[in-house]
Write a protein that holds these residues in place. Structure first.
Motif, PDB file in Angstrom:
ATOM      1  N   ILE A 511      41.056  42.174  40.721  1.00 25.25           N
ATOM      2  CA  ILE A 511      40.321  42.521  40.317  1.00 25.25           C
ATOM      3  C   ILE A 511      39.965  43.473  39.434  1.00 25.25           C
ATOM      4  O   ILE A 511      40.352  44.778  39.931  1.00 25.25           O
ATOM      5  CB  ILE A 511      39.126  41.932  41.726  1.00 25.25           C
ATOM      6  CG1 ILE A 511      39.107  41.253  42.072  1.00 25.25           C
ATOM      7  CG2 ILE A 511      37.321  42.090  40.949  1.00 25.25           C
ATOM      8  CD1 ILE A 511      38.043  41.387  43.606  1.00 25.25           C
ATOM      9  N   GLN A 514      39.053  47.174  40.929  1.00 29.61           N
ATOM     10  CA  GLN A 514      39.320  47.281  42.389  1.00 29.61           C
ATOM     11  C   GLN A 514      39.519  48.925  42.369  1.00 29.61           C
ATOM     12  O   GLN A 514      39.448  49.178  43.502  1.00 29.61           O
ATOM     13  CB  GLN A 514      40.035  45.529  43.047  1.00 29.61           C
ATOM     14  CG  GLN A 514      39.364  46.641  44.721  1.00 29.61           C
ATOM     15  CD  GLN A 514      39.329  45.732  44.723  1.00 29.61           C
ATOM     16  OE1 GLN A 514      40.622  43.664  44.846  1.00 29.61           O
ATOM     17  NE2 GLN A 514      39.142  44.795  46.283  1.00 29.61           N
TER      18      GLN A 514
ATOM     19  N   ASN B 312      34.969  40.163  49.096  1.00 33.12           N
ATOM     20  CA  ASN B 312      34.589  40.870  47.457  1.00 33.12           C
ATOM     21  C   ASN B 312      33.464  41.025  47.476  1.00 33.12           C
ATOM     22  O   ASN B 312      32.403  39.432  46.783  1.00 33.12           O
ATOM     23  CB  ASN B 312      36.606  40.517  46.898  1.00 33.12           C
ATOM     24  CG  ASN B 312      37.319  41.258  47.419  1.00 33.12           C
ATOM     25  OD1 ASN B 312      36.859  42.656  47.463  1.00 33.12           O
ATOM     26  ND2 ASN B 312      37.444  40.385  47.805  1.00 33.12           N
ATOM     27  N   THR B 313      33.064  42.162  46.617  1.00 37.17           N
ATOM     28  CA  THR B 313      31.593  42.069  45.566  1.00 37.17           C
ATOM     29  C   THR B 313      32.315  41.670  44.182  1.00 37.17           C
ATOM     30  O   THR B 313      33.258  41.508  43.996  1.00 37.17           O
ATOM     31  CB  THR B 313      31.485  43.552  45.851  1.00 37.17           C
ATOM     32  OG1 THR B 313      32.171  44.415  45.554  1.00 37.17           O
ATOM     33  CG2 THR B 313      30.846  43.865  47.296  1.00 37.17           C
ATOM     34  N   ASP B 315      32.580  42.925  41.931  1.00 39.97           N
ATOM     35  CA  ASP B 315      33.456  44.141  40.827  1.00 39.97           C
ATOM     36  C   ASP B 315      34.756  44.969  42.089  1.00 39.97           C
ATOM     37  O   ASP B 315      35.772  46.075  41.513  1.00 39.97           O
ATOM     38  CB  ASP B 315      32.864  45.408  40.115  1.00 39.97           C
ATOM     39  CG  ASP B 315      32.374  46.315  41.746  1.00 39.97           C
ATOM     40  OD1 ASP B 315      32.605  45.773  42.181  1.00 39.97           O
ATOM     41  OD2 ASP B 315      31.386  47.150  41.292  1.00 39.97           O
ATOM     42  N   GLY B 316      34.671  44.570  42.815  1.00 40.23           N
ATOM     43  CA  GLY B 316      36.258  45.056  44.216  1.00 40.23           C
ATOM     44  C   GLY B 316      35.790  45.813  45.389  1.00 40.23           C
ATOM     45  O   GLY B 316      36.673  46.183  45.610  1.00 40.23           O
ATOM     46  N   ARG B 317      34.344  46.758  44.780  1.00 42.82           N
ATOM     47  CA  ARG B 317      34.123  47.926  45.371  1.00 42.82           C
ATOM     48  C   ARG B 317      33.324  47.739  46.528  1.00 42.82           C
ATOM     49  O   ARG B 317      32.103  47.070  45.780  1.00 42.82           O
ATOM     50  CB  ARG B 317      33.978  49.073  44.237  1.00 42.82           C
ATOM     51  CG  ARG B 317      34.958  49.380  42.724  1.00 42.82           C
ATOM     52  CD  ARG B 317      34.540  49.928  41.613  1.00 42.82           C
ATOM     53  NE  ARG B 317      34.753  50.886  41.960  1.00 42.82           N
ATOM     54  CZ  ARG B 317      35.529  51.750  41.898  1.00 42.82           C
ATOM     55  NH1 ARG B 317      36.359  51.705  41.756  1.00 42.82           N
ATOM     56  NH2 ARG B 317      35.276  53.496  43.475  1.00 42.82           N
ATOM     57  N   SER B 335      34.068  45.552  51.434  1.00 42.82           N
ATOM     58  CA  SER B 335      34.850  44.964  49.936  1.00 42.82           C
ATOM     59  C   SER B 335      36.494  44.480  49.687  1.00 42.82           C
ATOM     60  O   SER B 335      37.194  44.818  48.782  1.00 42.82           O
ATOM     61  CB  SER B 335      34.427  45.347  48.489  1.00 42.82           C
ATOM     62  OG  SER B 335      35.119  44.068  47.249  1.00 42.82           O
ATOM     63  N   ARG B 370      24.038  49.078  41.595  1.00 44.46           N
ATOM     64  CA  ARG B 370      24.448  48.306  39.885  1.00 44.46           C
ATOM     65  C   ARG B 370      25.149  47.155  39.895  1.00 44.46           C
ATOM     66  O   ARG B 370      25.503  46.954  39.036  1.00 44.46           O
ATOM     67  CB  ARG B 370      25.233  49.185  40.755  1.00 44.46           C
ATOM     68  CG  ARG B 370      27.003  48.412  41.570  1.00 44.46           C
ATOM     69  CD  ARG B 370      28.142  49.057  41.644  1.00 44.46           C
ATOM     70  NE  ARG B 370      29.506  48.619  42.140  1.00 44.46           N
ATOM     71  CZ  ARG B 370      29.002  48.638  44.032  1.00 44.46           C
ATOM     72  NH1 ARG B 370      28.721  49.064  44.484  1.00 44.46           N
ATOM     73  NH2 ARG B 370      30.342  48.306  44.417  1.00 44.46           N
ATOM     74  N   PHE B 371      24.435  45.882  41.353  1.00 45.14           N
ATOM     75  CA  PHE B 371      24.542  44.859  41.636  1.00 45.14           C
ATOM     76  C   PHE B 371      22.693  43.910  40.648  1.00 45.14           C
ATOM     77  O   PHE B 371      22.756  42.955  40.491  1.00 45.14           O
ATOM     78  CB  PHE B 371      25.047  44.393  41.949  1.00 45.14           C
ATOM     79  CG  PHE B 371      25.964  44.533  42.786  1.00 45.14           C
ATOM     80  CD1 PHE B 371      27.476  44.203  41.622  1.00 45.14           C
ATOM     81  CD2 PHE B 371      26.611  45.381  43.820  1.00 45.14           C
ATOM     82  CE1 PHE B 371      28.641  44.225  42.017  1.00 45.14           C
ATOM     83  CE2 PHE B 371      28.108  45.319  44.182  1.00 45.14           C
ATOM     84  CZ  PHE B 371      28.655  45.400  43.102  1.00 45.14           C
ATOM     85  N   ARG B 382      33.420  33.860  37.839  1.00 47.18           N
ATOM     86  CA  ARG B 382      35.228  34.138  37.729  1.00 47.18           C
ATOM     87  C   ARG B 382      35.707  33.422  38.504  1.00 47.18           C
ATOM     88  O   ARG B 382      37.171  34.090  38.860  1.00 47.18           O
ATOM     89  CB  ARG B 382      34.672  35.661  38.989  1.00 47.18           C
ATOM     90  CG  ARG B 382      34.078  37.204  38.715  1.00 47.18           C
ATOM     91  CD  ARG B 382      33.782  37.831  39.757  1.00 47.18           C
ATOM     92  NE  ARG B 382      32.902  38.992  38.528  1.00 47.18           N
ATOM     93  CZ  ARG B 382      31.274  39.235  38.380  1.00 47.18           C
ATOM     94  NH1 ARG B 382      31.009  37.998  37.640  1.00 47.18           N
ATOM     95  NH2 ARG B 382      30.907  40.232  37.949  1.00 47.18           N
TER      96      ARG B 382
END
Ligand SMILES: Cc1cc2nc3c(=O)[nH]c(=O)nc-3n(C[C@H](O)[C@H](O)[C@H](O)COP(=O)(O)OP(=O)(O)OC[C@H]3O[C@@H](n4cnc5c(N)ncnc54)[C@H](O)[C@@H]3O)c2cc1C
Lengths: 531, 395
Positions: A511, A514, B312-313, B315-317, B335, B370-371, B382
């Motif tokens: 991602i 990430q 996972n979110t 942005d993967g964070r 995530s 942020r989302f 995605r």
């Protein structure tokens, strides 16, 4: 509709290399598997029948897939001769070849896979096969698993010595003329234990005694009659296997009182080179469990068995269980027609043909309470093993874990964990939070995590947990099985990847951002942006 | 205390209830219990049964705002917990080609930023430290990070938390909440209602569903990832060696435990259960990558493979945040990178609960807001969706 977006690093973009395909895969060339394969071929299906025997001698030396206890003779080193011995001992193998079955001896199925709730990328059902030279995937429409049975272990002092072996292993080697035993003591008196004793006698082995912790033998009288002259020592338990590095030289037997408790006093030692584990014949359900077939605890069928319908089909459509792996009971062990009928029934269903067999045979009423019987063996031979009979035995031989360490949930010894227990984190503490869980205890103690994949210790660990919890065996959930169900070298297992998979292979999800440093990102970046 | 838990009917609520007995929830529970807070961790199964007991054990997250705390804590964890974690310091990253080498340099830079050193190994050094390795393009030896045993660590959190008076309630599913005046006052479980003053959601892939029950959107998509493990081999001087598209380690017992390659996106978790976590023939592809990197391990036998489910979110964070409304709720989804960070995550969650903010790290990049404004079909955009054939009848 907008075209579907694919995540290139996901399995949506992966293709599995399938080397060959068949209508029906049959695993195991015993009576049930052979009957299934022959019937299916006659129903017009293409059939591949695999059997891992003859097993490579090094593998046998690791007690895979059965507890051979190093008692195979030099004959097992000659693969051709072993194959001929198999063909000689089992005429139905020739019948199968004649019927057009693609018979592959020396070929193990190490995994079965199907799409399901969390797997969708497979091109249908596939099996992982290996012949020791290569490993490949076979696609199939249906599979009939006839993987047989193996033997429950019993960790009495000395059980790690060469010469302690399973009844199923002994019977198989005896039939193939590859058993290197002169004088044996049989532990347990079930039908399967007695059948092993009979086969061993036919192979020229002297059976010195049958040892049974129960007050009376539990196997059928007809089999006991065939063993007339062999002393049956009831209310006895093995206290230790005596011996040196070369193997067992005798079995020390202790007497039990009417409650099954050990009576103090000098044990009797019976001279023998082999002690045969006949305390529990265990259905081999590992392939079935690993693909997700539901299993149930059925004392009449020998323990945990797949949940099958009237056509022997498991809860995974197209996957069948027949023969001993669908349940072990005396009448089935004594008459191969029972297992053969199961095989034919499954084959007919898989071929959507009429069932020519005579309907299901139900197991007889069990002679003993299976849970109480196995727990009594483990309690008297393992938990109550008296000091003075040698070092505390390793229940898990691969990872060297004792019964005490399992019950105390001790971290493994290689950690040299210096701290005394800070609080009581033993089994009883874990039990405070729910039923005993064999997987949890396995993860923490490593019992069952070794090279033999728990085949020698799994039922004993469950028994220890049941004893610790004051529960029956049926209340201890089955520890999970995982593919590969046979240890398989990395170099053999290695599969070439499809070009798509190779191009997009990533260590993790790939991602964007990430793994970017937090300081490289705007705190208010627009994450909604497409990657 | 464990006797209480044996009969949930007798279980009382707690000042802080944590949903999820994985690495995140139990570390938070341990930190809270050490701080003297009355805490109860609830899990639908047994502790560490999901991703927290199925991961690679890597503890090297140089990109994370929690990195310094991760690095500070790991070397002390055995002492702090009183239980072994099998933490081993240091990582070697092996690159088999120039692209892998360039890619690996990022971690070198990130480490340096925090004052951590990395050595470049020559062929002889690599051979000495990682005897199973063969010819490589290059190798870095990070003098930071490391690896630990997930099973032991997560159970260690649970036991250490209990030593401090915290409680675990297993085999209990949370399916809803009672909210009054903008605060969660109780959790609803399949075994009754349990009152609380604070709530922590650390339920892995189910965090999104549970947050939705509070009217809060935590966007996560679940996926399955696979690993393999071999029989034990003689211990290498540095077991924390990976690369060539794989993550993993040689365990202190000697097994090679590695994963990598394609993941499989899953249907939104039905109800509260994670679907069966079957592994697939990817085992063979992982094996191929492993022997390319470790040609001397060709003969090592694979004895197990498995899969775990992680979320996972977009942005993967991670999201580690205290919600504005309801105001007494902390949400934590890691995530897909949450084992190694867990000592630090638990600390951060504890401070968010007790102090309202994290004092030792800037978590602003992990905030939920942020989302805000994220499209509803973000996952489809995605391609984070199950393989279409998943629903077709298996042939
Ligand atoms: C194959 C694999 C390899 C990985 N490798 C690494 C690695 O090397 N390093 C690393 O740092 N991370 C790694 N990860 C990621 C890491 O394992 C996870 O990020 C981490 O374990 C998440 O922990 P958690 O406690 O947040 O979630 P989980 O472990 O998912 O725990 C959530 C818990 O909540 C419980 N729960 C859910 N819903 C409910 C409910 N309604 N009621 C009660 N309980 C509920 C679940 O039963 C579960 O136990 C890997 C993951 C996988 C699968």
């Amino acid at each position: 509709m907008t075209p579907r977006v694919i995540d290139p690093r996901s399995t949506a973009n992966a293709t599995l290399t399938v080397a060959e395909r068949t209508d029906l895969l049959v695993v195991g060339a015993g009576p049930a598997g052979l009957a299934a394969a022959i019937a299916a071929a006659r129903h017009g299906m293409s059939v591949v029948l695999v059997d891992e025997n003859p097993v490579a001698p090094e593998t046998m030396g690791d007690d895979v897939p059965l507890h051979f206890g190093q008692r195979m003779s030099g004959a097992v080193r000659n693969r051709t001769a072993m194959t001929e011995a198999m063909l000689g001992a089992e005429p139905a193998l020739a019948d199968a070849m004649e019927a057009g079955v693609d018979v592959r001896l020396g070929t193990a199925a190490w995994g079965l896979y199907a799409n399901g709730p969390s797997v969708g990328w497979l091109p249908g059902k596939v099996a992982g096969l290996t012949d020791g030279e290569a490993s490949w995937m076979l696609g199939f429409k249906s599979a009939i698993v006839a993987a047989g049975r193996r033997d429950m272990g019993l960790a009495f002092p000395g059980w790690q010595l060469p010469g302690v072996m399973g009844a199923t292993a002994a019977e198989r080697l005896a039939r193939l003329g590859a058993l290197d035993v002169r004088r044996a003591v049989i532990l347990g008196s079930s039908a399967e234990a007695l059948l092993a004793a009979i086969a061993m006698r036919q192979a020229g082995v002297e059976v010195a005694a049958i040892v049974e912790q129960a007050p009376a033998p539990i196997g059928p009288a007809a089999l006991l009659d065939q063993l007339a002259g062999v002393p049956v020592l009831t209310r006895h338990v093995i206290a230790a296997a005596r011996g040196e590095a070369g193997g067992v030289t005798g079995a020390a037997l202790a007497r039990l009182d009417d409650d099954g408790r050990r009576i103090a006093g000098d044990p009797v030692t019976v001279g023998c080179d082999t002690a045969v584990l006949g305390i529990g014949a265990v259905p081999v359900i590992e392939l079935l469990d690993a693909i997700g077939c539901r299993s149930v605890f059925s004392p009449a069928r020998g323990g945990h068995v797949p949940d099958v319908d009237a056509a022997q089909m498991t809860t995974v459509p197209g996957i069948y269980a027949v023969g001993d792996c669908a349940g072990v009971w005396a009448a089935k062990s004594m008459d191969r027609a029972v297992a053969e009928a199961e095989g034919r029934r499954a084959a007919a269903h898989a071929a959507q043909a009429a069932d020519a067999s005579d309907g299901a045979h139900a197991p007889e009423e069990p002679a003993v309470d299976l849970s109480a019987y196995r727990l009594a063996w483990v309690r008297s031979a393992v938990v109550e093993a008296a000091p003075g009979f040698g070092a505390e035995a390793h229940v898990c031989q691969c990872e060297e874990v004792t019964a005490r360490e399992i019950l105390e949930v001790r971290p493994p010894r290689y950690l040299n964990w210096p701290h005394p227990l800070r609080n009581s984190t033993d089994l009883s503490a874990l039990l405070g939070q729910g039923p005993p869980n064999a997987d949890q205890v396995k993860r923490l103690t490593r019992a069952g995590m070794g090279l033999c994949q728990g085949r020698r210790c799994r039922e004993q660990v469950a028994a220890l947990l049941a004893l610790g919890a004051g529960a029956g065996l049926g209340e201890v959930p089955l520890a999970t099985f995982r593919a590969p169900v046979r240890p398989i070298p990395l170099g053999l297992a290695a599969l070439p990847e499809s070009p798509d998979m190779a191009e997009h292979w990533d260590v993790w999800f790939g991602i964007p951002g990430q793994f970017a440093g937090g300081w490289e990102l705007e705190a208010t970046q627009a994450p909604a942006a497409k990657p | 205390m464990s006797d209480d838990a044996a009969d949930p009917a007798d279980t009382t609520g707690a000042s802080v209830i944590i949903v999820g007995g994985g690495a995140t929830g139990l570390s938070a529970g341990w930190w809270l219990a050490r701080a003297g807070v009355d805490v109860l961790v609830i899990d639908k199964g047994i502790v560490a049964w999901e991703a927290s007991g199925r991961n690679g054990g890597g503890c090297t997250h140089a990109f994370s705002p929690l990195f310094r705390e991760e690095q500070r804590l790991w070397p002390q964890m055995d002492e702090l917990l009183g239980y072994p974690t099998e933490f081993s310091a240091g990582r070697i990253r092996i690159a088999m080609d120039a692209a892998q080498w360039d890619d690996a340099h990022r971690v070198v830079r990130y480490g340096e930023r925090h004052g951590f050193q990395t050595e470049v190994l020559d062929a002889a050094q690599l051979r000495e430290l990682v005897p199973l390795a063969g010819e490589a393009h290059g190798a870095y030896w990070h003098h930071f990070g490391g690896h630990a045993n997930p099973h032991r660590t997560v159970q260690g959190y649970a036991w250490a938390m209990q030593d401090h008076g915290g409680r675990v309630l297993q085999h209990t599913t949370v399916h809803g909440f009672a909210v009054e005046n903008g605060r969660v006052t109780a959790v609803e479980t399949d075994r009754g209602r349990l009152g609380c003053d604070h709530l922590v959601l650390a339920a892995g892939p189910q965090t999104g569903k549970l947050a939705a029950a509070l009217g809060v959107r935590v966007p996560v998509a679940a996926a399955r990832a696979e690993m393999i493990v071999t029989e034990p081999l003689p211990l290498m001087p540095v077991g924390g060696a990976d690369g060539n598209g794989l993550y993993g380690r040689q365990t202190l017992r000697g097994n090679l435990a590695y994963g990598g390659g394609p993941h499989e996106w899953l249907e939104e978790c039905d109800g509260m259960g994670v679907p069966p976590r079957s592994s697939t023939p990817l085992m063979g592809n992982i094996a191929a990558h492993l022997i390319e990197m470790f040609p001397r391990a060709r003969h090592a036998r694979i004895i197990r493979s498995w899969a775990g489910v992680i979320e996972n979110t977009p942005d993967g964070r991670p999201v580690i945040d205290r919600l504005p409304d309801p105001s007494n709720v902390v949400v934590a989804t890691l995530s897909s990178i949450g084992f190694g960070l867990s000592p630090a995550t638990g600390h951060a969650i504890q401070e968010l609960v007790t102090d309202g903010a994290c004092g030792f790290a800037d978590l602003s990049t992990l905030c939920l807001s942020r989302f805000d404004g994220l499209e509803g079909d973000w996952a489809a955009q995605r391609g984070w969706q199950p393989v279409p054939t998943a629903r077709s009848p298996a042939g």
